[in-house]
Design a protein around this motif. Structure first.
Motif, PDB file in Angstrom:
ATOM      1  N   VAL A 242       0.845  -1.194   0.000  1.00  0.00           N
ATOM      2  CA  VAL A 242       0.000   0.000   0.000  1.00  0.00           C
ATOM      3  C   VAL A 242       0.879   1.242   0.000  1.00  0.00           C
ATOM      4  CG1 VAL A 242      -1.694   1.347   1.284  1.00  0.00           C
ATOM      5  CG2 VAL A 242      -1.884  -1.142   1.213  1.00  0.00           C
ATOM      6  N   VAL A 243       0.569   2.165  -0.898  1.00  0.00           N
ATOM      7  CA  VAL A 243       1.267   3.452  -0.944  1.00  0.00           C
ATOM      8  C   VAL A 243       0.244   4.552  -0.669  1.00  0.00           C
ATOM      9  CG1 VAL A 243       2.578   5.075  -2.342  1.00  0.00           C
ATOM     10  CG2 VAL A 243       2.976   2.609  -2.580  1.00  0.00           C
ATOM     11  N   ALA A 244       0.512   5.371   0.345  1.00  0.00           N
ATOM     12  CA  ALA A 244      -0.383   6.478   0.698  1.00  0.00           C
ATOM     13  C   ALA A 244       0.359   7.787   0.552  1.00  0.00           C
ATOM     14  CB  ALA A 244      -0.884   6.320   2.121  1.00  0.00           C
ATOM     15  N   LEU A 245      -0.259   8.724  -0.160  1.00  0.00           N
ATOM     16  CA  LEU A 245       0.292  10.071  -0.303  1.00  0.00           C
ATOM     17  C   LEU A 245      -0.472  11.010   0.620  1.00  0.00           C
ATOM     18  CD1 LEU A 245       0.615  10.245  -4.201  1.00  0.00           C
ATOM     19  CD2 LEU A 245       2.297   9.407  -2.533  1.00  0.00           C
ATOM     20  N   THR A 246       0.223  11.925   1.250  1.00  0.00           N
ATOM     21  CA  THR A 246      -0.419  12.831   2.197  1.00  0.00           C
ATOM     22  C   THR A 246      -0.327  14.279   1.726  1.00  0.00           C
ATOM     23  OG1 THR A 246       1.530  13.343   3.542  1.00  0.00           O
ATOM     24  CG2 THR A 246       0.382  11.284   4.022  1.00  0.00           C
ATOM     25  N   ASP A 247      -1.137  15.123   2.341  1.00  0.00           N
ATOM     26  CA  ASP A 247      -1.134  16.537   1.984  1.00  0.00           C
ATOM     27  C   ASP A 247       0.094  17.263   2.531  1.00  0.00           C
ATOM     28  OD1 ASP A 247      -1.810  16.435   4.643  1.00  0.00           O
ATOM     29  OD2 ASP A 247      -3.553  17.761   4.483  1.00  0.00           O
ATOM     30  N   THR A 248       0.896  16.565   3.322  1.00  0.00           N
ATOM     31  CA  THR A 248       2.152  17.147   3.800  1.00  0.00           C
ATOM     32  C   THR A 248       3.326  16.744   2.917  1.00  0.00           C
ATOM     33  OG1 THR A 248       2.423  15.268   5.314  1.00  0.00           O
ATOM     34  CG2 THR A 248       1.371  17.246   6.193  1.00  0.00           C
ATOM     35  N   GLY A 249       3.026  16.039   1.802  1.00  0.00           N
ATOM     36  CA  GLY A 249       4.058  15.675   0.848  1.00  0.00           C
ATOM     37  C   GLY A 249       4.763  14.370   1.122  1.00  0.00           C
ATOM     38  N   ASP A 250       4.263  13.585   2.066  1.00  0.00           N
ATOM     39  CA  ASP A 250       4.907  12.319   2.400  1.00  0.00           C
ATOM     40  C   ASP A 250       4.366  11.176   1.546  1.00  0.00           C
ATOM     41  OD1 ASP A 250       6.513  13.355   4.462  1.00  0.00           O
ATOM     42  OD2 ASP A 250       4.819  13.297   5.849  1.00  0.00           O
ATOM     43  N   ARG A 251       5.216  10.208   1.301  1.00  0.00           N
ATOM     44  CA  ARG A 251       4.835   8.959   0.649  1.00  0.00           C
ATOM     45  C   ARG A 251       5.093   7.843   1.665  1.00  0.00           C
ATOM     46  NH1 ARG A 251       5.148   6.042  -4.561  1.00  0.00           N
ATOM     47  NH2 ARG A 251       6.032   3.968  -4.138  1.00  0.00           N
ATOM     48  N   LEU A 252       4.014   7.172   2.074  1.00  0.00           N
ATOM     49  CA  LEU A 252       4.120   6.133   3.089  1.00  0.00           C
ATOM     50  C   LEU A 252       3.796   4.774   2.475  1.00  0.00           C
ATOM     51  CD1 LEU A 252       2.182   7.986   5.929  1.00  0.00           C
ATOM     52  CD2 LEU A 252       4.652   7.891   5.600  1.00  0.00           C
ATOM     53  N   GLU A 253       4.512   3.758   2.929  1.00  0.00           N
ATOM     54  CA  GLU A 253       4.274   2.407   2.446  1.00  0.00           C
ATOM     55  C   GLU A 253       3.889   1.503   3.613  1.00  0.00           C
ATOM     56  OE1 GLU A 253       7.609   0.958   0.269  1.00  0.00           O
ATOM     57  OE2 GLU A 253       7.406   2.445  -1.352  1.00  0.00           O
TER      58      GLU A 253
END
Length: 466
Positions: A242-253
């Motif tokens: 799972v890849v999640a993009l956030t409004d703070t510019g982070d890419r989380l896996e």
């Protein structure tokens, strides 16, 4: 009468009306016992109890060195499965049969006043006609945000989070409410690397601010990554990750992502439109749980959006059952009596809740902000549990806080909040005080046993009196 939905709310309505002598039928499309038994209260607490017990033991001299290792995840999950009866409802169906309630497995929907059509699981169709009442107790479901790529990701909701058969290596939890913090606590204790993304400023926004602050601190200490002021803007699943993009510019896996971002009523496709109501909407009810504008339709539990809690739904069920039985017998109901047998008054004044994290948080009634917004002249009284001898004996370095909100004009409590290990067992005493409108002067004579955590009551009253 006919009950749509056989969760704990529907079961309790059926029990009350059948005990009053009414012929009662229950319709359920999934499992008798509902969300609480299989995907909420029972499995979540089975997952959380080992985490909390280990945390408590680590704070007791002579024990901490014995519980330093990891939890046995397989054993915890197996016990969770046992507590859910392995997602089988034979026992609950047997209970309905034992009290004389007719059970129909299938999808039930209204087809005009007092008429319910059941499309049975075996392909048949049944038509039920209620002489006195139809009760809608179909509960609520997880509400997912409208995000690009979400459907393909197959995210967890509260159901998957409480029924998963394996511990994810990495878990993203989106939300800051009860489901989010409890599941972050549970899966972190079982070994998941947990990242908690909270859109707002803190956790548990409906409770006193210090509740969310203390729980956030504990989650961070346990190794969770807690990020406030952060929203997910897009999700995808790439090669199983799972890849999640956030409004703070982070890419989380992560291996899985849980969305705990709200609830919606399960009132779509149950025929509300056939009786002039909006399909998929929350039901507006009076204090006897009768739907506004109707003399035969009731909305009990989550569907009326008054208090999305199992114990409050069961309380409403007892009220509704008594009201239906009274009206069926032609007994007048005194709607002017706010604390009568047929009035769900506590849904307004004294709704209790416990959050089973480490530390626990429990509250009843109004927070300080809610009391001030209601225009009450109030005073907040705060006490640290470090001043309570019983708390120090319960756990070395016990951390927690208590607050009571006093209505200065009536000298009664309108709200109480506790945060700390084992405070869930204090909430009912607070509920009695708030619901019973017990005067502060009388509470002074309710002496807490020494040395117990409940001595916090004495410290609160001493702080109020100065």
């Amino acid at each position: 009468m006919v009950v749509l939905g056989a969760g704990p709310v529907g079961e309790n309505v059926a029990d009350r009306t059948r005990a009053a002598g009414l012929s009662t039928a229950v319709v359920e499309s999934e499992l008798v016992g509902g969300e609480c038994s299989y995907w909420a209260c029972m499995p979540s607490k089975a997952l959380l109890r080992p985490a909390i017990a280990r945390a408590d033991a680590r704070r007791v001299p002579g024990l901490r060195q014995l519980v330093d290792g990891p939890l046995d995840a397989a054993e915890v999950l197996a016990h969770r499965d046992y507590e859910t009866s392995h997602w089988k409802d034979d026992g609950q169906i047997g209970w309905l049969d034992s009290i004389g309630v007719a059970f129909h497995r299938g999808h039930g929907r209204l087809a005009g006043p007092r008429r319910v059509i059941v499309d049975a699981a075996d392909g048949g169709r049944h038509v039920l006609t209620a002489r006195h009442a139809v009760v809608v107790s179909t509960g609520s479901r997880a509400l997912l945000p409208d995000l690009p790529g979400l459907a393909q990701v197959k995210p967890w909701t509260s159901r998957e989070a409480t029924s998963a058969q394996a511990v994810p290596g990495r878990l993203i939890v989106v939300g800051g409410g009860v489901v989010a913090v409890e599941m972050a606590t549970a899966w972190r204790s079982l070994g998941s690397e947990v990242t908690l993304l909270v859109r707002g400023k803190g956790l548990l926004p409906r409770m006193e601010p210090f509740a969310g602050e203390l729980i956030a601190e504990a989650l961070v200490e346990a190794g969770a990554d807690v990020r406030t002021g952060t929203s997910v803007t897009a999700v995808s699943r790439e090669n199983g990750t799972v890849v999640a993009l956030t409004d703070t510019g982070d890419r989380l896996e992560a291996d899985e992502i849980l969305f705990a971002t709200g609830r919606a009523p399960r009132t779509e496709d149950i025929g509300l439109d056939t009786v002039g109501l909006e399909s998929g909407a929350w039901l507006s009810v009076d204090d006897s749980l009768r739907v506004t504008g109707s003399d035969w339709l009731y909305g009990v539990g989550d569907v009326n959006h008054r208090a999305l809690l199992t114990h409050q739904g069961k309380y409403q069920a007892r009220i509704a059952g008594a009201a239906i039985a009274a009206r069926a017998a032609g007994v007048p109901i005194l709607e002017s009596d706010p604390w009568g047998a047929h009035a769900a008054t506590a849904d307004h004044a004294a709704v209790p809740q416990v959050v089973f994290t480490d530390p626990e948080a429990g509250a009843v009634g109004l927070s300080l902000a809610e009391a001030e917004q209601a225009g009450l002249r109030v005073r907040a009284v705060d006490v640290e549990f470090s001043s309570v001898a019983g708390a120090g004996l319960y756990a070395d370095g016990y951390r927690g806080r208590a607050r009571m909100i006093v209505d200065l004009d009536r000298e009664t409590l309108v709200g109480v909040t506790f945060v700390g290990p084992a405070v869930g067992e204090l909430v009912h005493s607070a509920t009695v005080a708030v619901a019973g409108e017990v005067p502060i002067g009388r509470l002074w004579h309710a002496v807490p046993s020494y040395p117990t955590i409940s001595e916090v009551w004495l410290r609160l009253l001493e702080a109020y009196r100065g």
